[in-house]
Motif scaffolding. Sequence first.
Motif, mmCIF file in Angstrom:
data_model
loop_
_atom_site.group_PDB
_atom_site.id
_atom_site.type_symbol
_atom_site.label_atom_id
_atom_site.label_comp_id
_atom_site.label_asym_id
_atom_site.label_seq_id
_atom_site.Cartn_x
_atom_site.Cartn_y
_atom_site.Cartn_z
ATOM 1 N N MET A 1 10.910 -5.467 2.172
ATOM 2 C CA MET A 1 11.611 -6.270 2.541
ATOM 3 C C MET A 1 12.400 -7.252 1.399
ATOM 4 N N THR A 2 13.450 -7.732 1.733
ATOM 5 C CA THR A 2 14.398 -8.442 0.725
ATOM 6 C C THR A 2 14.980 -9.754 1.251
ATOM 7 N N TYR B 1 0.888 -1.270 -0.119
ATOM 8 C CA TYR B 1 0.013 -0.008 -0.052
ATOM 9 C C TYR B 1 0.906 1.220 -0.162
ATOM 10 N N ASN B 2 0.634 2.201 -1.046
ATOM 11 C CA ASN B 2 1.437 3.200 -1.176
ATOM 12 C C ASN B 2 3.089 3.142 -1.006
ATOM 13 N N ASP B 3 3.500 2.089 -1.596
ATOM 14 C CA ASP B 3 5.110 2.098 -0.978
ATOM 15 C C ASP B 3 5.732 1.374 -2.478
ATOM 16 N N THR C 1 -2.769 5.142 -3.694
ATOM 17 C CA THR C 1 -3.060 6.068 -4.425
ATOM 18 C C THR C 1 -1.559 6.614 -4.921
ATOM 19 N N ASP C 2 -0.661 6.014 -5.057
ATOM 20 C CA ASP C 2 0.761 6.419 -5.699
ATOM 21 C C ASP C 2 0.658 5.570 -7.135
ATOM 22 N N ASP C 3 2.116 5.452 -7.228
ATOM 23 C CA ASP C 3 2.383 4.143 -8.472
ATOM 24 C C ASP C 3 2.738 3.074 -8.030
ATOM 25 N N ARG D 1 11.645 -2.995 -4.485
ATOM 26 C CA ARG D 1 12.989 -3.688 -3.873
ATOM 27 C C ARG D 1 12.581 -5.194 -3.729
ATOM 28 N N THR D 2 11.393 -5.193 -2.920
ATOM 29 C CA THR D 2 11.130 -6.688 -2.879
ATOM 30 C C THR D 2 10.661 -7.507 -3.976
ATOM 31 N N LEU D 3 10.243 -7.053 -5.118
ATOM 32 C CA LEU D 3 9.985 -7.731 -6.392
ATOM 33 C C LEU D 3 11.252 -8.050 -7.113
#
Length: 309
Positions: free
Chosen positions: A106-107, A21-23, A54-56, A29-31
Amino acid sequence: MSSVHGSATERPFVSVIVPAYNDEEGIRRTLESVTAQTYPNECYEVLAIDNNSTDDTKAVIRGFCEQYPQTVELLVEEQKQGPPAARNKGLEHASGSIIAFIDADMTVDETWLESLADTMQRNEWDYMGCNVEITLEDGRETLTGKYNQIFGFPMKKYIENAQFAGTGCLVVRRTVFDEVGVFDSRLEFSGDREFGDRVYRAGFDQHFQPDITMYHPARASLRDMLAKSFRNGRAQTYLTEYDPDRFGRRSIAHPRNYLPLHPSYFYKKVNRETGIATHEMVLIYLIAYLSKLCVAAGRIYERVTDRGR
């Protein structure tokens, strides 16, 4: 999305569930991390659930879907709900016999999936929490970040003392969900603890695997850290009121809720870390006390507002 559930070597098919959500930077980074695995591509899927951002964030996930069409899938919650509802949406679409959860931002190491699948299969485990290492990013090595790194996510303690693992590092067999049900989407907080308690009461063994490490960036801002502590306090009271027979806690009026951490406990905990000067230790102690007071404030807020529960 691939329909192949395993390979000739009998590797289990793993579904990776990532709510966001909005990150946009965190999910990127996670993907990047979970699509760079040594585990065979045909043996896992990544389900990224956008919780009505609501962001990208959605655009970032779509980019990975285009780059990895057989691996990454975007699922969208049309109305923002709590994290349990987003994870349940992932579970509805998951094909794996093993479900691995990770939070956006997270990574993991490239051997993460290979290690967790091997551990679950070799030990015949049903429920596992992984180790979480708090990382200090370059240029963000604040005292708050150091505090977060020291006290971060004691997952072994959570599993042994409270019978749950945080959903940012949780691995569960699909058969467990079939028996005990999915996350309770009514919960705004502590869905991981409530689910873990159900798993424990159903008789499943719960395990901690210290050799599988996942990485979470430290909260370097004092404001962010105290806001998190306030939410933790709300979560404690929320869960108590949700099911007092299962999650009863001491009264919010108890003096221990407001006393500073015991100095000897704090010193032993902090002294394990190297390179912490005496003045830093004093300041970190003050941060720890402020954090405890914010937990208490969150409990009071949740009790006073009640919100009709």
